[in-house]
Design a protein around this motif. Structure first.
Motif, PDB file in Angstrom:
ATOM      1  N   GLU A   1       0.853  -1.194   0.000  1.00  0.00           N
ATOM      2  CA  GLU A   1       0.000   0.000   0.000  1.00  0.00           C
ATOM      3  C   GLU A   1       0.887   1.242   0.000  1.00  0.00           C
ATOM      4  OE1 GLU A   1      -2.924   1.720  -0.760  1.00  0.00           O
ATOM      5  OE2 GLU A   1      -3.736  -0.105   0.141  1.00  0.00           O
ATOM      6  N   ASN A   2       0.390   2.308  -0.556  1.00  0.00           N
ATOM      7  CA  ASN A   2       1.073   3.594  -0.522  1.00  0.00           C
ATOM      8  C   ASN A   2       1.171   4.081   0.924  1.00  0.00           C
ATOM      9  OD1 ASN A   2       0.507   6.664  -0.331  1.00  0.00           O
ATOM     10  ND2 ASN A   2       1.421   6.393  -2.364  1.00  0.00           N
TER      11      ASN A   2
ATOM     12  N   ASN B   1       1.197   7.115   2.272  1.00  0.00           N
ATOM     13  CA  ASN B   1       0.211   8.137   2.651  1.00  0.00           C
ATOM     14  C   ASN B   1      -1.179   7.542   2.834  1.00  0.00           C
ATOM     15  OD1 ASN B   1       1.880  10.387   2.887  1.00  0.00           O
ATOM     16  ND2 ASN B   1       1.821  10.752   0.676  1.00  0.00           N
ATOM     17  N   HIS B   2      -1.529   6.595   1.985  1.00  0.00           N
ATOM     18  CA  HIS B   2      -2.830   5.936   2.116  1.00  0.00           C
ATOM     19  C   HIS B   2      -2.923   5.220   3.461  1.00  0.00           C
ATOM     20  CE1 HIS B   2      -6.520   4.009   0.653  1.00  0.00           C
ATOM     21  NE2 HIS B   2      -6.075   2.907   1.235  1.00  0.00           N
TER      22      HIS B   2
END
Length: 139
Positions: free
Chosen positions: A96-97, A99-100
């Motif tokens: 997952e990113n 920031n996400h």
């Protein structure tokens, strides 16, 4: 209303603070809460681990610890400690990113202050649903 961001034993600068403050405020409002004083404290793994031991008697690493300081119903006052190292590691593990994943954890802490738990399997499903709905509104 005050939403504040701090660092403890780590250098970290949250990007998009104003957008995130607006998003958190909207999320709380949709849950029927007003934010009076909400502090996010970004820290490292060791700092949060020691808090987990000292305050909760948990000898485990975690990404977040939430302290509810509210004295009135439907008013949010609290301190949310987030390990940036743990969030980064979890983002990597989940592909997952960063920031996400960080935004998910921010909303997770807020939902705890709104009374949503994540102890039982049913609670975990509801928490993830709430996080996903909130994240859709941040995009």
């Amino acid at each position: 209303m005050a939403i504040n961001f701090f660092q403890e034993d780590i250098q970290f600068n949250l990007s998009g603070k104003q957008k995130i403050k607006k998003w958190l405020t909207q999320t709380a409002t949709e849950e029927g809460f007003d934010i009076k004083d909400l502090n996010f404290i970004f820290c490292n793994d060791e700092y949060l681990y020691q808090m987990n031991v000292d305050y909760l008697d948990h000898h485990t690493y975690t990404d977040i610890i939430t302290f509810d300081n509210a004295e009135e119903e439907k008013i949010i006052e609290g301190d949310i400690f987030i390990s940036i190292e743990r969030v980064r590691e979890n983002a990597h593990l989940q592909k997952e990113n960063f920031n996400h994943e960080l935004h998910r954890v921010l909303s997770h802490g807020l939902f705890h202050l709104c009374g949503i738990n994540d102890k039982s399997p049913e609670d975990k499903i509801l928490m993830r649903l709430k996080e996903n709905q909130a994240l859709q509104k941040l995009l």
